[in-house]
Design an enzyme around this catalytic site. Structure first.
Site, PDB file in Angstrom:
ATOM      1  N   HIS A  57       0.842  -1.216   0.000  1.00 40.54           N
ATOM      2  CA  HIS A  57       0.000   0.000   0.000  1.00 40.54           C
ATOM      3  C   HIS A  57       0.871   1.258   0.000  1.00 40.54           C
ATOM      4  CE1 HIS A  57      -3.932   2.010   0.979  1.00 40.54           C
ATOM      5  NE2 HIS A  57      -3.051   2.996   1.117  1.00 40.54           N
ATOM      6  N   HIS A  59       1.499   5.380  -2.126  1.00 43.08           N
ATOM      7  CA  HIS A  59       0.997   6.429  -3.036  1.00 43.08           C
ATOM      8  C   HIS A  59       2.193   7.044  -3.752  1.00 43.08           C
ATOM      9  CE1 HIS A  59      -3.204   6.532  -1.512  1.00 43.08           C
ATOM     10  NE2 HIS A  59      -2.608   5.990  -0.461  1.00 43.08           N
ATOM     11  N   GLN A 152      -9.569   9.303  -5.160  1.00 42.20           N
ATOM     12  CA  GLN A 152      -9.255   9.978  -3.889  1.00 42.20           C
ATOM     13  C   GLN A 152     -10.398  10.854  -3.379  1.00 42.20           C
ATOM     14  OE1 GLN A 152      -5.687  10.813  -2.070  1.00 42.20           O
ATOM     15  NE2 GLN A 152      -7.424  11.078  -0.686  1.00 42.20           N
ATOM     16  N   HIS A 210      -9.352   1.692   0.082  1.00 38.75           N
ATOM     17  CA  HIS A 210      -9.162   2.381   1.347  1.00 38.75           C
ATOM     18  C   HIS A 210     -10.518   2.210   2.046  1.00 38.75           C
ATOM     19  CE1 HIS A 210      -5.762   4.227  -0.651  1.00 38.75           C
ATOM     20  NE2 HIS A 210      -5.437   4.905   0.435  1.00 38.75           N
ATOM     21  N   GLU A 213     -11.261   4.112   6.793  1.00 39.28           N
ATOM     22  CA  GLU A 213     -10.091   4.802   7.364  1.00 39.28           C
ATOM     23  C   GLU A 213     -10.597   5.987   8.175  1.00 39.28           C
ATOM     24  OE1 GLU A 213      -7.254   6.442   4.600  1.00 39.28           O
ATOM     25  OE2 GLU A 213      -5.796   6.884   6.177  1.00 39.28           O
ATOM     26  N   ASP A 309       2.268   3.311   2.905  1.00 34.63           N
ATOM     27  CA  ASP A 309       1.267   4.332   2.589  1.00 34.63           C
ATOM     28  C   ASP A 309       1.894   5.613   2.032  1.00 34.63           C
ATOM     29  OD1 ASP A 309      -1.275   5.286   2.229  1.00 34.63           O
ATOM     30  OD2 ASP A 309      -1.734   5.597   4.341  1.00 34.63           O
ATOM     31  N   TRP A 315       0.784  14.250   3.243  1.00 36.14           N
ATOM     32  CA  TRP A 315       0.209  13.670   4.460  1.00 36.14           C
ATOM     33  C   TRP A 315       1.243  13.308   5.509  1.00 36.14           C
ATOM     34  CZ3 TRP A 315      -1.225  12.495  -0.523  1.00 36.14           C
ATOM     35  CH2 TRP A 315      -2.514  12.881  -0.878  1.00 36.14           C
TER      36      TRP A 315
HETATM   37 FE   FE2 Z   1      -3.458   5.107   1.348  1.00 39.51          FE
END
Ligand code: FE2
Length: 430
Positions: A57, A59, A152, A210, A213, A309, A315
């Site tokens: 997982h 991005h 997203q 996802h 979450e 992630d 983030w």
């Molecule tokens: Fe993610």
């Protein structure tokens, strides 16, 4: 004549002192003290030899963009989402490709050779999709990169998301993604799960959502995902990523949910670095940890893997492409400190991860591809503790990365001249 012989290796399952023979890019034998000639011999000297790390997982469209167009000052999820919204319109394909390739260099150095990355498909230009498809093609000789079409901004919240998602799949994106907890309502979220699973079933693809979450104890999308897996015959082909709401759910409800996930063959991917950072933000004290119930899922027969992630993106300002850092965090957050749990944490970033994302040609077994990593540690638990140097990274029997061992020279009266961090603890496998 062998192509490669690795001598005196310790394996993640606790076996020690084994030789690993490689021919034609494959592991052909694993046995003690082999009498064989090889074009290249590497003495592992009692160090750990593992299959490569697998990140289920990530991005990659956002990685290494830290500071663009500005830093996330609060360090929160909400400012991160806002920042990504500011960055998206000014992304260029060249810059996304360049950052992703640089990330892949770092991944190889860390022995990370299999990555599943989500790619945001809500931008109508599909610029990031094109960029990461190009990256997938370029890194194919050394990294298996799977791409997930990720809406997203929500499949139904974002006006063109479904059209863009289908177009991304037509372009060659491998897996169907989603974000049901981010849709406007719980029922829209459930509808998105059904629609996404149907798209995957029609096209013979896998699903990776996802899912839940949030810290909402009443979020129910994992349940819908598991039910859809059964309804559509997608058992074993679906990943539920994050699942952080399970941390906050009622225990009775979870006692029903985990067997359903096991029945449905839904793989669970926790992202410990990000979950511990982003969840529980509305709490004062006690403050929830937010990681899903890893030991309970494992005990219930669900395959669990850990993902990274994010790394240096809107983030998350940290990260180092090191799946052992991820496992280290999971051990702490999930209190996985029994001997067997620590060993399992290593599996969660290697074999369990490979299983979750459907990599079959993987593992330290005769007949499998000779993708191997030699670490400056003696066993899997020491590796999690030390996050040691990846001394040698091997792909298809060929060395593709080497790092000098970490060793410090001391100039202290009456003390040793060198410190090798791997020599400082009794081996736990003894
Ligand atoms: Fe993610």
């Amino acid at each position: 004549m062998l192509d490669l012989l690795i001598r005196n290796a310790n394996l993640p399952d606790g076996r020690t002192g084994l030789d690993i023979a490689v021919k034609g890019g494959r592991i052909v034998e694993i046995a003690p003290s082999m009498a064989a000639d090889a074009a290249k011999v590497i003495d592992a000297a009692g160090r750990l030899v593992s299959p490569p790390f697998v990140d289920p997982h990530f991005h990659m469209d956002a990685t290494l963009s830290l500071g663009l167009p500005r830093l996330n000052r609060s360090g929160t999820l909400l400012e991160g989402i806002a920042l990504w919204g500011e960055l998206k319109p000014i992304l260029t394909q060249e810059a996304v490709i360049e950052r992703a390739l640089r990330y892949c260099d770092l991944a190889v150095a860390q022995g990370l050779l299999h990555i599943r990355s989500h790619v945001d498909i809500c931008d109508d230009r599909l610029l990031a999709v094109e960029a990461l498809l190009e990256v997938k093609r370029r890194v194919a000789p050394y990294i298996d990169l799977q791409l997930v079409a990720f809406p997203q901004d929500g499949l139904y919240r974002s006006p063109n998301a479904e059209r863009n998602l289908l177009k991304s799949l037509d372009m060659g994106v491998d897996v169907v993604g989603g974000i049901p907890h981010f849709e406007r309502t719980m029922s829209d979220g459930a509808l998105s799960v059904r629609r996404l699973c149907e798209i995957a079933a029609e096209r013979g693809l896998r699903v990776d959502l996802h899912c839940d979450e949030s810290d909402d104890p009443l979020s129910r999308h994992v349940e819908t995902l598991a039910a859809e897996a059964i309804r559509l015959g997608l058992q074993g082909r679906i990943v539920g990523s994050h699942l952080t709401s399970m941390h906050s759910m009622d225990n009775y409800y979870v006692s029903k949910l985990i067997p359903l996930m096991a029945e449905a063959g839904v793989h669970a991917v926790a992202n410990p670095l990000i979950n511990i950072t982003l969840q529980g933000r509305h709490d004062t004290y006690p403050k929830r940890r937010g990681m899903t119930r890893v030991p309970e899922l494992l005990a219930g027969g669900v395959n669990v893997a850990f993902g990274q992630d994010c790394m240096m993106d809107p983030w998350y300002s940290m990260g180092s492409a090191d799946m052992l850092e991820v496992a280290h965090m999971a051990v702490h957050v999930g209190q996985m400190t029994s001997l067997s749990a620590m060993r399992t944490a290593f599996d969660c970033v290697t074999v369990n991860s490979a299983r979750a994302i459907g990599i079959e040609d993987y593992g330290l077994e005769v007949g499998k591809a000779a993708h191997l990593v030699i670490l400056q540690a003696r066993d899997a638990i020491e590796a999690i503790r030390q996050k040691p140097t990846r001394l040698t990274v091997i792909r298809g029997g060929k060395v593709i990365a080497e790092t000098a061992p970490r060793r410090t020279s001391l100039t202290l009266d009456g003390r040793p001249e060198t410190v090798d961090p791997a020599d400082y603890a009794p081996p736990l496998n003894a």
